[in-house]
Design an enzyme around this catalytic site. Sequence first.
Site: not given
Ligand code: TRP
Ligand code: ZN
Length: 882
Positions: A123, A264-267, A299-300, A303, A322
């Site tokens: 993302e 963090a990232m919600e993959n 949060h993650e 998502h 978001e």
């Molecule tokens: N989608 C992520 C969240 O808010 C955040 C996110 C967006 C992100 N771009 C990113 C995380 C780049 C790491 C690197 O939960």
């Molecule tokens: Zn988010």
Amino acid sequence: MRTDQAPVISRLQYAKPAYAIDQVTLEFDLDPDRTRVKNRMQLRRLADASADAPLLLDGEDLTLQSLTVDGKAWVYAATDGGIRLDKLPDAFQLDIVTACSPRANTRLSGLYLSGDAFFTQCEAEGFRRITYWPDRPDVMSRFTVVLRADKAKYPVLLSNGNLKSQRPLDDGRMEAVWEDPFPKPSYLFALVAGRLVCREQRIRAADGREHLLQVYVREGDLDKTEHAMQSLVHSVAWDEQRFGLSLDLDRFMIVAVSDFNMGAMENKGLNVFNTKYVLANPATATDADYMNIESVIGHEYFHNWTGNRITCRDWFQLSLKEGLTVFRDQEFSQDLAAQSGGESARAVKRIEDVRGLRAVQFPEDAGPMAHPVRPDSYVAIDNFYTPTVYEKGAEVVRMMQTLVGRAGFAAGMKLYFARHDGQAVTCDDFLAAMADANPGSALETHRAQFSLWYAQAGTPRLRAAGQYDAAARSYTLSLTQACPATPGQPEKQAQIIPLRLGLLARSGEALSFSVEAGARGTDALLVLTQPQQSFVLHEVDAEPIPSLLRGFSAPVLLDDGLSDADRLVLLAHDTDPFNRWEAAQRLALARLLPAVQDGGLKLDATYLDALRGVLHDTGLDPAFKDLVLTLPSEGYIAEQLGQIDPARIHQTRQTMRLALAQQLQADWEQTWHALAPTGGYTPDFAGAGRRGLRNLALSYLSLTGDAVWQGRAYQLVKDADNMTDRFDALAALVGCRAELAQAALERFAAQFAHEPLVMDKWFALQATAPGVEVSAIRTLMQRPDFSIRNPNRARSVISTFCQGNPGAFHRTDGAGYGFWAEQVRTLDAINPQVAARLARALDRWRKLTPSYAQVVEPIMRDLAAHPGLSADTREILGKALA
Ligand code: TRP
Ligand code: ZN
């Protein structure tokens, strides 16, 4: 490659994709210097696309090795950021082989290395740095992923979904095959490969289904994963309970990585986290860290439904996922806090969230980067992961809940999933589901007007004036709203503003009243829809003091027209904790602001007595007292002023802190003793509240210069049994420039040299020290454990100094600004996302008094003229200088 003049992307340009990719198989031969990616896609032209529609694929920093359509070599043309294919059949298989270099990838977007392990971050637009692809969220595919890597170096191979098979290969490598059953956009793809260990737990969900939860970390960090796992278990249970949303995967993984651009990232099924939001034990993490971990894990996880099952049609809709997911994580934290600390704990969490919104989103909305929750244009989408999209977006969702009630909101969520599960949709679709599920509600009646919250930037100002008619026993509240112009939006329309309110008698009791045709009560919700509107409250027995905007029912700036005396009543008696806290903030501002302008701070006995009253009120939580007795931040004070002199603001606030320390010394001492720990450390709401207030007392007492109290603080740095007390004590010493501070800092660094997250705090604390010189910041950066390539470390020193220490950073000799420009340039060549965030430290320079502004301007113009800057950083500087 991005070209030098990156184009502006506009929301209204949206066009549907011409091709769908129903299925993809990605094969990775992982190698740090040259990773080969074989990408096999099954494509189909969509019904409403024209027969000659080209296929546009994004690609960045890739080496293309081969490209075939149905097995035959195919001609392609280079485009600005990728390639284009023409004359394609209706349905076909596209095979593309590329190579990329994870080691050379310092942007941490796409496939990169952290330590010896591989990680991805896709993302918003990182997938195009892994393979050619229509890298947009409305193209959703079923992914099969084959990973091959050296077995000894990368024993753990992870990707989204379910592990189908894993086997050793003849050449010393291992192969793992993962299959994600859910179609997803490319930004949710992830892989991880490395030497990792995990804590795991099996849970049975409410629907009877079993799930495997795993938290992966580097060897040696397993003893810091218990809280993350607990938070995940709570998140799963909460989403089932509150919204009936259960985990849709057999396996849910979290992986911690120390080099990461954001939180963090919600993959899908494979969340990747900054270590900062995973690792915690009492020796290394503070109460605030524990809270943040719980909320980011929530949060993650949330998502998975709001973001993954239903995703965004295009990046202008970012707040669809978001804003909604921040709202959900805020509600989660509030509900968990209330379980252990009751309603007061819920209010404390709400106050903290609002404080955050005002500290960062309000300034953004009043500056050159102001944009609507659903932006209209961008150059670099990474620049729009902002407090407006996240936190104001969450307030917009919260207003929906306020207007339709908790049950109505749950019904709206149900309808949203019934309509859109598996789709890529817009903010309008969400609002429509909420409104349609609540016929007759104010949200449904005023739906078009409500959508202005997505379309208009700027913080609306609300002015209130009241008139009591004793004979009629009525109170007329006249409300006026206006929203200032923002870039590109000179005129604004009136918005719909939900206003919760109550009335207090001068004696402090709640007064009951009725709104037209409503039942009598002590609390009501008014819905303002006009630029000017009056509401008559009936059956009011005495001239009231209004308690307006309870719980901060709308993200506006309120001019309530109240007097100091009114506020003292609210501080002492309001049943709404938010407004009690707000009264204290305004009482403090009423003393601070004139002093910033004319000097001569005076603290009157009534004010001090009121604070004393709060401190000794046995009915109030320590956590709440902590919030009431903490002065507004320098940033928030600055927002109240037409022109900003950061040094004066800092001095005035320090003077007021010292006055509070001295005038309330006996009270602080009593507080300190009364809140002595009663048992071992647990990071729960009550314990954290006691520590917070006790350590606030310690910081005030250290500020008086009293050697006894500074000695106590030093003692705590030496032998506290938890990081909260140890770090707060260290901060107390650094904050008052105690002589013992240096020795304490050295001791602390020796003890935690091998804990990077603790050392980040140590660096950051020195970067916020009052009056710290730029040379001292440079000295910190020369330490062998400083690395500008690690975002956490770079931010802990550079961003903390430039954004978190206004009193020291802003200097009329320009030393801070020169340092800033130099660091933006250095970072930009390494990691544009991190650099562009740092660039924002000065985006409100025009509000500074001329003695600062005229020093900033040439430095900023000079930086902006630098030819090699990334599109990300240029977008920020361009807007700041416009
Ligand atoms: N989608 C992520 C969240 O808010 C955040 C996110 C967006 C992100 N771009 C990113 C995380 C780049 C790491 C690197 O939960
Ligand atoms: Zn988010």
